[in-house]
Write a protein that holds these residues in place. Structure first.
Motif, PDB file in Angstrom:
ATOM      1  N   GLN A  99       0.825  -1.206   0.000  1.00 47.13           N
ATOM      2  CA  GLN A  99       0.000   0.000   0.000  1.00 47.13           C
ATOM      3  C   GLN A  99       0.862   1.260   0.000  1.00 47.13           C
ATOM      4  O   GLN A  99       0.548   2.246  -0.682  1.00 47.13           O
ATOM      5  CB  GLN A  99      -0.927   0.002   1.219  1.00 47.13           C
ATOM      6  CG  GLN A  99      -1.950   1.120   1.226  1.00 47.13           C
ATOM      7  CD  GLN A  99      -2.880   1.099   0.029  1.00 47.13           C
ATOM      8  OE1 GLN A  99      -3.281   0.032  -0.427  1.00 47.13           O
ATOM      9  NE2 GLN A  99      -3.194   2.269  -0.504  1.00 47.13           N
ATOM     10  N   ALA A 100       1.971   1.220   0.731  1.00 52.67           N
ATOM     11  CA  ALA A 100       2.887   2.369   0.755  1.00 52.67           C
ATOM     12  C   ALA A 100       3.471   2.621  -0.635  1.00 52.67           C
ATOM     13  O   ALA A 100       3.626   3.772  -1.057  1.00 52.67           O
ATOM     14  CB  ALA A 100       4.013   2.120   1.763  1.00 52.67           C
ATOM     15  N   CYS A 101       3.789   1.541  -1.350  1.00 48.86           N
ATOM     16  CA  CYS A 101       4.315   1.685  -2.711  1.00 48.86           C
ATOM     17  C   CYS A 101       3.279   2.343  -3.619  1.00 48.86           C
ATOM     18  O   CYS A 101       3.615   3.215  -4.435  1.00 48.86           O
ATOM     19  CB  CYS A 101       4.698   0.323  -3.276  1.00 48.86           C
ATOM     20  SG  CYS A 101       6.139  -0.432  -2.509  1.00 48.86           S
ATOM     21  N   LEU A 102       2.025   1.939  -3.483  1.00 49.06           N
ATOM     22  CA  LEU A 102       0.971   2.490  -4.327  1.00 49.06           C
ATOM     23  C   LEU A 102       0.690   3.948  -3.983  1.00 49.06           C
ATOM     24  O   LEU A 102       0.393   4.761  -4.868  1.00 49.06           O
ATOM     25  CB  LEU A 102      -0.306   1.653  -4.175  1.00 49.06           C
ATOM     26  CG  LEU A 102      -0.202   0.187  -4.647  1.00 49.06           C
ATOM     27  CD1 LEU A 102      -1.485  -0.565  -4.316  1.00 49.06           C
ATOM     28  CD2 LEU A 102       0.097   0.118  -6.137  1.00 49.06           C
ATOM     29  N   GLU A 103       0.803   4.292  -2.720  1.00 43.90           N
ATOM     30  CA  GLU A 103       0.520   5.664  -2.294  1.00 43.90           C
ATOM     31  C   GLU A 103       1.658   6.626  -2.611  1.00 43.90           C
ATOM     32  O   GLU A 103       1.431   7.793  -2.959  1.00 43.90           O
ATOM     33  CB  GLU A 103       0.243   5.703  -0.785  1.00 43.90           C
ATOM     34  CG  GLU A 103      -1.094   5.085  -0.394  1.00 43.90           C
ATOM     35  CD  GLU A 103      -1.337   5.153   1.108  1.00 43.90           C
ATOM     36  OE1 GLU A 103      -0.516   5.785   1.805  1.00 43.90           O
ATOM     37  OE2 GLU A 103      -2.340   4.577   1.571  1.00 43.90           O
ATOM     38  N   HIS A 104       2.907   6.155  -2.487  1.00 47.14           N
ATOM     39  CA  HIS A 104       4.072   7.042  -2.626  1.00 47.14           C
ATOM     40  C   HIS A 104       4.876   6.791  -3.896  1.00 47.14           C
ATOM     41  O   HIS A 104       5.855   7.489  -4.145  1.00 47.14           O
ATOM     42  CB  HIS A 104       4.983   6.903  -1.407  1.00 47.14           C
ATOM     43  CG  HIS A 104       4.312   7.221  -0.107  1.00 47.14           C
ATOM     44  ND1 HIS A 104       4.201   8.511   0.372  1.00 47.14           N
ATOM     45  CD2 HIS A 104       3.697   6.419   0.815  1.00 47.14           C
ATOM     46  CE1 HIS A 104       3.556   8.496   1.537  1.00 47.14           C
ATOM     47  NE2 HIS A 104       3.252   7.239   1.822  1.00 47.14           N
ATOM     48  N   LYS A 178       6.172   6.030 -13.904  1.00 43.81           N
ATOM     49  CA  LYS A 178       5.014   5.783 -13.026  1.00 43.81           C
ATOM     50  C   LYS A 178       4.944   4.324 -12.557  1.00 43.81           C
ATOM     51  O   LYS A 178       3.862   3.762 -12.388  1.00 43.81           O
ATOM     52  CB  LYS A 178       3.698   6.133 -13.727  1.00 43.81           C
ATOM     53  CG  LYS A 178       3.675   7.526 -14.349  1.00 43.81           C
ATOM     54  CD  LYS A 178       3.433   8.587 -13.321  1.00 43.81           C
ATOM     55  CE  LYS A 178       3.216   9.946 -14.002  1.00 43.81           C
ATOM     56  NZ  LYS A 178       3.665  11.052 -13.164  1.00 43.81           N
ATOM     57  N   ASN A 180       5.311   1.639  -9.708  1.00 47.29           N
ATOM     58  CA  ASN A 180       5.338   1.504  -8.255  1.00 47.29           C
ATOM     59  C   ASN A 180       6.332   0.404  -7.900  1.00 47.29           C
ATOM     60  O   ASN A 180       6.157  -0.743  -8.307  1.00 47.29           O
ATOM     61  CB  ASN A 180       3.957   1.144  -7.719  1.00 47.29           C
ATOM     62  CG  ASN A 180       2.919   2.197  -8.066  1.00 47.29           C
ATOM     63  OD1 ASN A 180       3.123   3.378  -7.833  1.00 47.29           O
ATOM     64  ND2 ASN A 180       1.798   1.770  -8.638  1.00 47.29           N
TER      65      ASN A 180
END
Length: 282
Positions: A99-104, A178, A180
């Motif tokens: 989730q952190a990868c997708l958010e940042h 782009k 992730n």
């Protein structure tokens, strides 16, 4: 076909590999060639100055048994099935990292030479389904055969291998595309005196740590995590992914790594010449 002999060996059951570790590799490495015994003794003596010599001797033997397991388990990992590696290598909070990868746009996982770390490359297939590319950051080995073997083993699990010398350029390319990405870095390697690093007290001695993960995390705005490794029983490992939230990520990593080692000290790579140079006098 690459590494034909290893491919055949890898298909033998793990119990056969452990038998070879106990009765062939351990006696050869420990009693025969005495692989880096003086270095291991020095490392254990400095790390555990309050222990008795008997305690350090027991840990040394236990470590070399573990070292033999590392060799055979790395070979076994060349042919291990997806189903079996998911049974033998379990994760906690891997969804938080994804989730952190997708958010940042990315995240950095700081690993260490604990357990059979090559099995951690299974991140690649686990994260691919969540839209995240796993990137294994590595330092080129001097031996060309073993360097290629390492890359081939990691490639079996998916993801991308990135040599550290081109890491920054590749991170920029992936960000601009782009993509992730989760960057896995073995962050307990010794720096050379000319590398950027920070000093801290670690295992009762002054120790230099590479701070590249911290610098890159801040540069790209990527959160960092520590991969806390434990081994509930032989041939099984568990990785708990812990967010690093301090302003001083390298120091926080060092503290977690120290705690991790003290819980199961035989799992760490004591043959590593970790304290090769002394802290400069200020």
């Amino acid at each position: 076909m690459k590494h034909v002999g290893l491919n055949i060996l890898g298909k033998l059951p793990l119990r056969v590999h452990h038998f070879l570790a106990d009765w062939l590799i351990y006696p050869l490495v420990y009693y025969g060639v005495r692989y880096r015994r003086k270095l291991v003794d020095k490392n254990l003596r400095n790390a555990f100055p309050d222990w008795s010599q008997q305690q350090r001797d027991e840990l040394r033997k236990r470590f070399y048994h573990r070292f033999a397991d590392l060799i055979v388990e790395t070979i076994y990992g060349y042919s291990i099935s997806d189903a079996e590696i998911r049974e033998r290598m379990t994760y906690e909070h891997e969804d938080i990292v994804a989730q952190a990868c997708l958010e940042h746009g990315g995240a950095i996982t700081m690993l260490a030479h604990l357990g059979t770390w090559e099995w951690a490359a299974d991140f690649g297939r686990r994260y691919a389904a969540q839209g995240v590319v796993e990137c294994n950051v590595y330092r080129r080995l001097k031996n060309r055969y073993f360097n290629q073997l390492m890359l081939d083993i990691r490639a079996q699990r998916g993801g991308e291998c990135i040599e550290k010398d081109v890491l920054l350029r590749r991170m920029i390319q992936l960000r601009n595309s782009k993509v992730n990405a989760m960057y896995g870095m073995l962050a307990d390697q010794k720096p050379s005196p000319r590398n950027a690093h920070v000093w801290t007290t670690f295992l009762n001695q002054d120790t230099a740590f590479l701070n590249g993960s911290e610098v890159l995390g801040k540069k790209f705005g990527f959160p960092c995590f520590y991969a806390y490794i434990s081994s509930p029983k032989r041939g099984f490992y568990h990785m708990k992914l812990i967010p690093l939230q301090s302003e001083h990520i390298t120091e926080e990593y060092a503290r977690l790594l120290e705690q991790n080692i003290l819980e199961q000290p035989h799992l760490w790579l004591w043959t590593h010449n970790r304290w090769k140079f002394a802290k400069p006098q200020s």
